[in-house]
Scaffold this active site. Structure first.
Site, short mmCIF file in Angstrom:
data_model
loop_
_atom_site.label_atom_id
_atom_site.label_comp_id
_atom_site.label_asym_id
_atom_site.label_seq_id
_atom_site.Cartn_x
_atom_site.Cartn_y
_atom_site.Cartn_z
N SER A 1 0.85 -1.20 0.00
CA SER A 1 0.00 0.00 0.00
C SER A 1 0.88 1.24 0.00
CB SER A 1 -0.88 0.02 1.26
OG SER A 1 -1.51 1.28 1.39
N TYR B 1 -1.59 -1.15 10.42
CA TYR B 1 -1.75 -1.38 8.97
C TYR B 1 -0.55 -0.82 8.21
CZ TYR B 1 -4.21 -1.27 4.42
OH TYR B 1 -4.57 -1.44 3.11
#
Ligand SMILES: NC(=O)c1ccc[n+]([C@@H]2O[C@H](COP(=O)([O-])OP(=O)(O)OC[C@H]3O[C@@H](n4cnc5c(N)ncnc54)[C@H](OP(=O)(O)O)[C@@H]3O)[C@@H](O)[C@H]2O)c1
Length: 279
Positions: free
Chosen positions: A140, A153
């Site tokens: 990401s 995350y």
């Protein structure tokens, strides 16, 4: 004729969002595709909608035995494994570091990093024996810069990017490639899940996420359009096909340029403030 004719692929987290789009793209390009996830009904429906050459196998990526069985089942059904996409993921948690719960942190790491480890390990053993194969891990944009997502995350995605390099070096001598992709915000159900909705309800909120995020992108993405699941599937397809045969250990941003720098108008506005202060 498709670019993946004759190839066999596994896509984890294929019951919704980005993974579902990758599975559909691979299938349309001629691959036999094993879709994986925990939701049996949703997964079987998606595989049936794709038709021949698509099957669903229930597998939780945090359970090594299930990932190992997933790879074995793909080989049993289709004879080999050419492409592994380690895509499964869950939302992060926006808790400040001083309050962060260790179990929550460990759960996020287990899905994003443990799942990628197990997927790479078991696809890797099959691919090393074949002496060919390509693995694509879902990282990401938030794995490259802090402040955009939960620390669990964000940390997990940074680990995926570096894990990808180390696994690429490790598996290179067997002719197996490992790369990652790093999308910026993609409107999918993951945001609704992060807000506490159940999976089915969350999957229906993608359009709302797009509406909410689009005006904000002008501040961060030089090309200020929301990334789509199709954009990500196209990038993953490039790593999956033989045209990228010497590309390994790389991370590709799919982010409208946000990981390269900020939009010019943001810098222009700042320079105007300096100019006015010095005038
Ligand atoms: N959307 C974004 O803005 C964005 C940006 C960058 C990266 N990503 C990454 O892209 C990936 C896909 O996310 P998405 O946006 O498409 O969200 P999504 O629609 O919520 O998809 C997540 C998928 O992962 C599966 N999954 C979750 N936990 C699992 C587990 N323990 N075992 C197996 N499967 C599991 C889910 O299926 P089941 O519920 O059936 O298990 C679902 O298919 C994730 O890794 C995410 O971190 C997303």
């Amino acid at each position: 004729m498709g670019i993946l004719d004759g190839k066999v692929a596994i896509v984890t987290g294929a019951t919704s969002g980005i993974g579902a789009a990758i599975a559909a793209k691979f299938h349309a390009e001629g691959a036999s595709v094993v879709l994986a996830g925990r939701r049996l009904e949703e997964g079987e429906k998606r595989a049936a909608d794709l038709g021949e050459r698509a099957v669903f196998v229930k597998a939780d990526v945090t359970v090594e035995a299930e990932v190992s069985a997933l790879v074995d089942e793909a080989v049993r059904r289709f004879g080999r494994l050419d492409i592994m996409v380690n895509n499964a993921g869950t939302p992060g948690n926006m808790t400040p570091v001083v309050d962060f719960d260790a179990d929550v942190f460990a759960r996020t790491m287990a899905v994003h990093v443990g799942g990628v480890l197990f997927g790479t390990k078991h696809a890797g053993r099959q691919m090393a024996a074949q002496r060919s194969g390509t693995i694509v891990n879902m990282a990401s944009r938030v794995g490259k810069a802090a402040g955009y997502s939960g620390l669990d995350y964000s940390t997990a995605k940074a680990a995926v990017i570096h894990f990808t390099r180390t696994a690429a070096v490790d598996l290179g001598e067997y002719g197996v490639r490992v790369n990652s992709v790093s999308p910026d915000v993609v409107p999918t159900g993951i945001f609704g899940k992060g807000a506490g909705l159940d999976a089915a309800a969350a999957d229906d909120t993608a359009a709302k996420v797009r509406e909410a995020i689009t005006p904000l992108l002008a501040k961060s993405q030089p090309i200020a359009e929301a990334v789509t699941v199709e954009d990500v599937a196209q990038a993953v397809l490039w790593f999956a096909q033989d045209g990228s045969r010497l590309v390994t250990g790389q991370d590709l941003g799919i982010d409208g340029g946000s990981s390269a720098g900020r939009p010019m108008h943001v810098g222009r506005a700042e320079r105007a403030v300096f100019r006015d202060a010095l005038a």
